[in-house]
Design an enzyme around this catalytic site. Structure first.
Site, PDB file in Angstrom:
ATOM      1  N   CYS A  47      -6.511   8.843  -5.206  1.00 62.75           N
ATOM      2  CA  CYS A  47      -6.672   7.442  -5.961  1.00 62.75           C
ATOM      3  C   CYS A  47      -8.035   7.378  -6.919  1.00 62.75           C
ATOM      4  CB  CYS A  47      -6.699   6.370  -5.076  1.00 62.75           C
ATOM      5  SG  CYS A  47      -5.399   6.370  -3.777  1.00 62.75           S
ATOM      6  N   HIS A  78      -9.557   0.288  -8.471  1.00 59.13           N
ATOM      7  CA  HIS A  78      -8.355   0.994  -7.886  1.00 59.13           C
ATOM      8  C   HIS A  78      -7.508  -0.027  -7.217  1.00 59.13           C
ATOM      9  CE1 HIS A  78      -5.453   3.154  -6.138  1.00 59.13           C
ATOM     10  NE2 HIS A  78      -5.927   3.288  -4.656  1.00 59.13           N
ATOM     11  N   ASN A 123       0.304   0.309  -5.059  1.00 64.31           N
ATOM     12  CA  ASN A 123      -0.803   1.256  -5.067  1.00 64.31           C
ATOM     13  C   ASN A 123      -0.247   2.484  -6.081  1.00 64.31           C
ATOM     14  OD1 ASN A 123      -2.776   2.954  -4.842  1.00 64.31           O
ATOM     15  ND2 ASN A 123      -3.334   2.770  -2.870  1.00 64.31           N
TER      16      ASN A 123
HETATM   17  O1  UT7 Z   1      -5.670   4.152  -2.080  1.00 61.56           O
HETATM   18  C1  UT7 Z   1      -6.262   3.968  -0.946  1.00 61.56           C
HETATM   19  C2  UT7 Z   1      -5.048   3.652  -0.187  1.00 61.56           C
HETATM   20  N1  UT7 Z   1      -5.182   2.988   1.009  1.00 61.56           N
HETATM   21  C3  UT7 Z   1      -5.521   1.626   1.313  1.00 61.56           C
HETATM   22  O2  UT7 Z   1      -5.617   0.989   0.399  1.00 61.56           O
HETATM   23  C4  UT7 Z   1      -5.368   1.298   2.874  1.00 61.56           C
HETATM   24  C5  UT7 Z   1      -6.434   0.265   3.186  1.00 61.56           C
HETATM   25  N2  UT7 Z   1      -5.820  -0.388   4.448  1.00 61.56           N
HETATM   26  C6  UT7 Z   1      -5.262  -1.380   4.299  1.00 61.56           C
HETATM   27  O3  UT7 Z   1      -4.845  -1.884   3.033  1.00 61.56           O
HETATM   28  C7  UT7 Z   1      -4.489  -2.061   5.480  1.00 61.56           C
HETATM   29  O4  UT7 Z   1      -5.174  -1.520   6.456  1.00 61.56           O
HETATM   30  C8  UT7 Z   1      -3.106  -2.194   5.652  1.00 61.56           C
HETATM   31  C9  UT7 Z   1      -2.473  -3.311   4.725  1.00 61.56           C
HETATM   32  C10 UT7 Z   1      -2.521  -0.636   5.586  1.00 61.56           C
HETATM   33  C11 UT7 Z   1      -2.825  -2.533   7.015  1.00 61.56           C
HETATM   34  O5  UT7 Z   1      -3.201  -3.713   7.549  1.00 61.56           O
HETATM   35  P1  UT7 Z   1      -3.990  -4.091   8.873  1.00 61.56           P
HETATM   36  O6  UT7 Z   1      -4.103  -5.608   8.819  1.00 61.56           O
HETATM   37  O7  UT7 Z   1      -4.807  -3.209   8.984  1.00 61.56           O
HETATM   38  O8  UT7 Z   1      -2.671  -3.691   9.768  1.00 61.56           O
HETATM   39  P2  UT7 Z   1      -2.552  -2.974  10.920  1.00 61.56           P
HETATM   40  O9  UT7 Z   1      -2.369  -1.595  10.362  1.00 61.56           O
HETATM   41  O10 UT7 Z   1      -3.647  -3.236  11.991  1.00 61.56           O
HETATM   42  O11 UT7 Z   1      -1.032  -3.392  11.683  1.00 61.56           O
HETATM   43  C12 UT7 Z   1      -0.840  -4.660  12.207  1.00 61.56           C
HETATM   44  C13 UT7 Z   1       0.412  -4.755  12.692  1.00 61.56           C
HETATM   45  C14 UT7 Z   1       0.893  -3.726  13.693  1.00 61.56           C
HETATM   46  O12 UT7 Z   1       1.492  -4.404  14.527  1.00 61.56           O
HETATM   47  P3  UT7 Z   1       1.119  -4.492  16.123  1.00 61.56           P
HETATM   48  O13 UT7 Z   1       0.629  -3.287  16.611  1.00 61.56           O
HETATM   49  O14 UT7 Z   1      -0.081  -5.530  15.867  1.00 61.56           O
HETATM   50  O15 UT7 Z   1       2.148  -5.249  16.797  1.00 61.56           O
HETATM   51  C15 UT7 Z   1       1.640  -2.910  12.737  1.00 61.56           C
HETATM   52  O16 UT7 Z   1       2.471  -2.204  13.369  1.00 61.56           O
HETATM   53  O17 UT7 Z   1       1.475  -5.013  11.676  1.00 61.56           O
HETATM   54  C16 UT7 Z   1       2.405  -4.126  11.865  1.00 61.56           C
HETATM   55  N3  UT7 Z   1       2.873  -3.486  10.519  1.00 61.56           N
HETATM   56  C17 UT7 Z   1       3.720  -3.981   9.892  1.00 61.56           C
HETATM   57  N4  UT7 Z   1       4.395  -5.113   9.849  1.00 61.56           N
HETATM   58  C18 UT7 Z   1       5.315  -5.772   9.037  1.00 61.56           C
HETATM   59  C19 UT7 Z   1       2.442  -2.383   9.958  1.00 61.56           C
HETATM   60  N5  UT7 Z   1       3.089  -2.243   8.601  1.00 61.56           N
HETATM   61  C20 UT7 Z   1       3.961  -3.312   8.695  1.00 61.56           C
HETATM   62  C21 UT7 Z   1       4.897  -3.709   7.753  1.00 61.56           C
HETATM   63  N6  UT7 Z   1       5.594  -4.987   7.744  1.00 61.56           N
HETATM   64  N7  UT7 Z   1       4.958  -3.095   6.482  1.00 61.56           N
END
Ligand code: UT7
Length: 325
Positions: free
Chosen positions: A112, A252, A282
Site C-alpha cells: 500500500c 492511503h 482499500n
Molecule cells: O493497507 C493496510 C491494510 N490494513 C489495514 O488497514 C488494517 C487495519 N486494521 C483494521 O482496519 C481493523 O483491525 C479491522 C477493520 C481489520 C478489524 O477491526 P477490529 O475492531 O480490530 O476487529 P477484530 O479483528 O478485533 O474483530 C472483532 C470481531 C471478531 O469477533 P469476536 O472474536 O469478537 O467474536 C471478528 O471475528 O469482529 C469479527 N469480524 C467480523 N464481523 C462481521 C471480523 N470481520 C468481520 C466482518 N463482519 N467482516
C-alpha cells in the site's frame, strides 16, 4: 536544475460495484459492522479485467491529458501486489498494450506504500537528467488474491488503478521532500499468497493455508496510527512549513478510523484529509493516485497546491511525500 513536474493524474475503477449488503449475502457480515469499523460502504470489483488492463487505461488517459504519444514515454513504473504474472512485470504488459515502444518498464512491490515509493523512484530518475518523463501507476486487482471465505480481510479491499505523469522541468518541483521506511521485523503481519518451493528436489509439507492474503488487522492498525503521524510531522519539519501551507493530506485509504486517529494525534480537523474509502475500499497501491485523480477532477486541488501523500502497508512499509501539484 533538473526536477520533475506533475503533468496529469488519472484513475480507472472497474464498473462493477459491490456493496456491503452484497457481501452479506454470502458472508457472515453486515453493512453495520463493515461501515462502522472501516468507513467502507462499497468497492469496485473486476469482472475479468486484469491489473494490466486497468493500468493501461490509466496510462492512456495520462498520455491523452498530456497530449503525448506513447512513443514519447521513457519510463513505466507499476506498483502492484496483484500482478498479472510473476514475470513479465505488469508494467511490461502495459507497455505492449499502449504501444510505448521506446520506454523501459518495471514493477515495484511495496504494497500500500507502492505508489509513494514508485513516485520517489521516478522522481529521482528524472532528476538524474537522463530521462524526460515517467508514467507512475499504482494498480491492483485485490479481489483475485483475497480469500472470499475470510470475512476479516475480503470485506476491506477493492480493485482499481491510478497514476501520475511526471515530466522533467526546469522550474517546477513535484516531490519537495520525502520520508520512506521499512520495518521488516513485522513482515508477517500482512502476507499475500505464499509461493512454496515445490520442485523435483524439494521436500515440501506446505498445507496451502497461506495461498491467500492474510492480515493481523489489529497489529496493522496500531502500526499505522503510530507511523503515519510520525511521517507527516517529519515532512512538515524537513520542509520547514506549517500545516496551513498544505491544502490536503491524502492518506492511503485503508480505514476511516485510522485517519480519524491520525487527525487526532496531529490535532488537525478531519476536513484536512481527503477520504474516498466509502466508495472504493482499500485499493492498496492504487488508493493514493486514485484519490489524487478524483481530487483533480472535482477541482479540490490545482496547479501549485501542496499536498502531503502518505501510504503504509505490507512489509511493513510506510512513506510520506510533500508534493506540489
Ligand atoms: O493497507 C493496510 C491494510 N490494513 C489495514 O488497514 C488494517 C487495519 N486494521 C483494521 O482496519 C481493523 O483491525 C479491522 C477493520 C481489520 C478489524 O477491526 P477490529 O475492531 O480490530 O476487529 P477484530 O479483528 O478485533 O474483530 C472483532 C470481531 C471478531 O469477533 P469476536 O472474536 O469478537 O467474536 C471478528 O471475528 O469482529 C469479527 N469480524 C467480523 N464481523 C462481521 C471480523 N470481520 C468481520 C466482518 N463482519 N467482516
Amino acid at each position: 536544475m533538473n526536477s520533475s513536474e506533475i503533468i496529469a493524474f488519472e484513475k480507472c475503477l472497474p464498473e462493477k460495484i459491490v456493496s456491503n449488503d452484497d457481501l452479506s449475502e454470502f458472508l457472515e457480515t453486515s453493512d453495520e459492522w463493515i461501515s462502522s469499523r472501516t468507513g467502507i460502504r462499497q468497492r469496485h470489483v473486476s469482472t475479468g479485467e486484469s491489473t494490466s488492463d486497468i493500468c493501461a487505461n490509466v496510462a492512456r488517459g495520462l498520455l491523452e491529458k498530456a497530449g503525448m504519444s506513447p512513443e514519447e514515454v521513457d519510463i513505466i513504473i507499476v506498483a502492484t501486489i496483484s500482478p498479472d504474472y510473476f514475470t513479465p512485470s505488469t508494467a511490461c504488459i502495459v507497455q505492449e498494450k499502449i504501444g510505448a515502444c521506446n520506454s523501459f518498464a518495471f514493477d515495484i512491490n511495496a504494497a500500500c506504500s507502492g505508489f509513494i515509493y514508485a513516485l520517489s523512484i521516478g522522481d529521482k530518475m528524472i532528476k538524474s537528467g537522463i530521462y524526460n518523463n515517467a508514467l507512475i501507476i499504482g494498480g491492483e486487482i485485490m479481489s483475485k488474491i483475497m480469500n472470499w471465505e475470510d470475512r476479516s480481510t475480503c470485506v476491506l479491499f477493492g480493485d482499481g488503478a491510478g497514476g501520475a505523469l511526471l515530466k522533467r522541468s526546469e522550474e517546477k518541483q513535484a516531490v519537495i521532500c520525502e520520508d520512506l521506511h521499512t520495518d521488516a521485523s513485522k513482515y508477517s503481519a500482512i502476507l499475500g499468497h505464499k509461493v512454496p518451493v515445490k520442485s523435483k528436489f524439494a521436500e515440501s509439507d506446505y498445507d496451502g493455508s497461506e495461498d491467500y492474503f492474510t492480515m493481523d488487522g489489529r497489529a496493522v492498525f496500531n502500526f499505522a496510527i503510530k507511523r503515519v503521524p510520525e511521517g507527516i510531522n517529519k515532512i512538515i519539519e524537513k520542509a520547514g512549513i506549517s500545516f496551513d501551507d498544505v491544502k490536503y493530506i491524502v492518506p492511503h485509504q485503508a480505514n476511516l478510523r485510522i485517519v480519524e486517529a491520525v487527525a487526532k494525534k496531529l490535532k488537525l480537523p478531519m476536513d484536512k484529509f481527503f477520504i474516498n474509502i466509502d466508495k472504493t475500499g482499500n485499493t492498496s497501491a492504487a488508493s493514493v493516485p486514485v484519490a489524487l485523480a478524483q481530487m483533480t477532477e472535482e477541482g479540490l486541488i490545482e496547479k501549485g497546491d501542496k499536498v502531503i501523500i502518505t501510504g503504509f502497508g505490507a512489509g511493513l512499509t510506510w512513506g510520506t511525500i510533500l508534493l506540489e501539484i
